[in-house]
Design an enzyme around this catalytic site. Structure first.
Site, PDB file in Angstrom:
ATOM      1  N   SER A 131       0.826  -1.209   0.000  1.00 24.52           N
ATOM      2  CA  SER A 131       0.000   0.000   0.000  1.00 24.52           C
ATOM      3  C   SER A 131       0.860   1.257   0.000  1.00 24.52           C
ATOM      4  O   SER A 131       0.339   2.377  -0.004  1.00 24.52           O
ATOM      5  CB  SER A 131      -0.910   0.023   1.234  1.00 24.52           C
ATOM      6  OG  SER A 131      -0.138   0.094   2.423  1.00 24.52           O
TER       7      SER A 131
ATOM      8  N   HIS B  12      -4.308  -4.378  -3.166  1.00 20.47           N
ATOM      9  CA  HIS B  12      -4.055  -4.229  -1.731  1.00 20.47           C
ATOM     10  C   HIS B  12      -5.174  -4.809  -0.880  1.00 20.47           C
ATOM     11  O   HIS B  12      -6.290  -4.305  -0.865  1.00 20.47           O
ATOM     12  CB  HIS B  12      -3.853  -2.746  -1.386  1.00 20.47           C
ATOM     13  CG  HIS B  12      -3.620  -2.514   0.067  1.00 20.47           C
ATOM     14  ND1 HIS B  12      -4.378  -1.644   0.809  1.00 20.47           N
ATOM     15  CD2 HIS B  12      -2.723  -3.078   0.919  1.00 20.47           C
ATOM     16  CE1 HIS B  12      -3.950  -1.661   2.065  1.00 20.47           C
ATOM     17  NE2 HIS B  12      -2.949  -2.520   2.151  1.00 20.47           N
TER      18      HIS B  12
ATOM     19  N   GLU C 102      -8.229  -2.889  -2.518  1.00 24.30           N
ATOM     20  CA  GLU C 102      -7.982  -1.709  -3.351  1.00 24.30           C
ATOM     21  C   GLU C 102      -7.176  -2.116  -4.583  1.00 24.30           C
ATOM     22  O   GLU C 102      -6.070  -2.642  -4.460  1.00 24.30           O
ATOM     23  CB  GLU C 102      -7.222  -0.647  -2.555  1.00 24.30           C
ATOM     24  CG  GLU C 102      -8.022  -0.084  -1.389  1.00 24.30           C
ATOM     25  CD  GLU C 102      -7.209   0.822  -0.486  1.00 24.30           C
ATOM     26  OE1 GLU C 102      -7.727   1.868  -0.074  1.00 24.30           O
ATOM     27  OE2 GLU C 102      -6.043   0.472  -0.191  1.00 24.30           O
TER      28      GLU C 102
ATOM     29  N   ASN D 269      -5.833   3.459   3.976  1.00 26.86           N
ATOM     30  CA  ASN D 269      -4.690   3.672   4.853  1.00 26.86           C
ATOM     31  C   ASN D 269      -4.321   5.142   5.012  1.00 26.86           C
ATOM     32  O   ASN D 269      -3.699   5.513   6.010  1.00 26.86           O
ATOM     33  CB  ASN D 269      -3.481   2.876   4.355  1.00 26.86           C
ATOM     34  CG  ASN D 269      -3.536   1.425   4.810  1.00 26.86           C
ATOM     35  OD1 ASN D 269      -4.368   1.054   5.628  1.00 26.86           O
ATOM     36  ND2 ASN D 269      -2.654   0.606   4.272  1.00 26.86           N
TER      37      ASN D 269
END
Length: 287
Positions: free
Chosen positions: A121, A142, A154, A193
């Protein structure tokens, strides 16, 4: 879109092993590869433990579990793992030079049609694509920890990623019973994140300035914000070492001193207190 029949996951840590398991549970033939035989054994034992719990709770049947493990192969040979693969998911250490070396090796060994994705990420795919001869087939995919539970994945297009690759990755996420979101541009940290990072930064600020304790800050998040887990408990779960590496990458990328690993993270990293995996982080855990 590329038809996916076989998936290879490289790296048998917590993330990699569970990515492999959800893929096998969804009916794909899966290779889980790691250069360390002991790590593969630990991964296999851990997966059996997780799946046995799901069986006991009635979430999956014993037959489903047996079929999934029959489709999942644990190997140390990268050549064997990718020889006939359609989609590779890299889940190794968050170090750019190590990932670039791996991507170059996968590119050499895997079929030309195979897509190669990184679970990272923080290291975007454009930093890996030119290590291969298939930049249009490189992307980020991700997952979130624990992969067996968390639903979101993701998918991130780099400037080199083709629409076909992105579409195939999105469709694969759906086929393994996860929920995809597609980021049309690269940005470090992606969506979830970046939001989580702001929360963790504030939690560490409150701790380092003696405003509240680890336990109190986690309680504020679970009891007031209704989060399922507090930020410090989450750091212990995902690995303080992982957070340290991510902050180092961000600092090297931006040159921003504020992106460096915070004092408390650095101290725990240097002391080998990575969280659950080492038995101690912000909390202590029984072995």
């Amino acid at each position: 879109m590329t038809e996916i029949k076989q998936i290879t996951v490289v790296g048998s840590g917590v993330m990699g092993s569970q990515i492999a398991m959800v893929s096998a549970l969804a009916g794909f033939d899966v290779y889980l590869q790691d250069i360390n035989e002991e790590s593969l054994k630990v991964a296999e034992d851990s997966l059996h433990g997780h799946i046995n719990k799901r069986i006991s709770k009635g979430k999956i049947s014993l037959l489903e579990a047996e079929k999934a493990f029959a489709r999942l192969k644990f190997v140390t040979s990268l050549e064997k793992a990718v020889a006939e693969t359609d989609f590779v998911i890299e889940a190794i250490v968050e170090k750019l030079d190590v990932k670039r070396q791996l991507f170059a090796e996968i590119d050499r060994l895997a079929p030309s049609h195979a897509i190669i994705a990184t679970n990272s990420s923080t290291i975007v795919s454009s930093k890996l694509a030119d290590a291969t001869n298939r930049p249009e087939k490189i992307c980020n995919l991700h997952f979130f920890n624990p992969v067996l539970v968390m639903e979101l994945v993701e998918v991130v297009k780099g400037p080199q990623t083709s629409d076909e690759t992105a579409d195939t990755a999105v469709e694969l996420v759906k086929q393994i019973n996860k929920t995809p979101i597609l980021l049309k541009k690269e940005i470090s940290g992606f969506v979830a994140n970046r939001i989580l990072g702001a929360l963790i930064d504030e939690a560490i600020y409150l701790l380092e300035n003696d405003i509240a304790t680890v336990e109190e800050i986690d309680l504020a998040c679970t009891k007031a914000l209704n989060h399922p887990i507090g930020p410090f408990a989450l750091l212990d779960l995902t690995g303080i070492d992982v957070n340290y590496y991510i902050r180092q990458v961000l600092y090297e990328e931006t040159g921003d001193e504020n992106q460096k690993p915070q004092k408390v993270i650095t101290e725990k990293y240097l002391n080998g207190e990575y969280g659950r995996k080492t038995g101690k982080g912000f909390y202590s855990y029984n072995s």
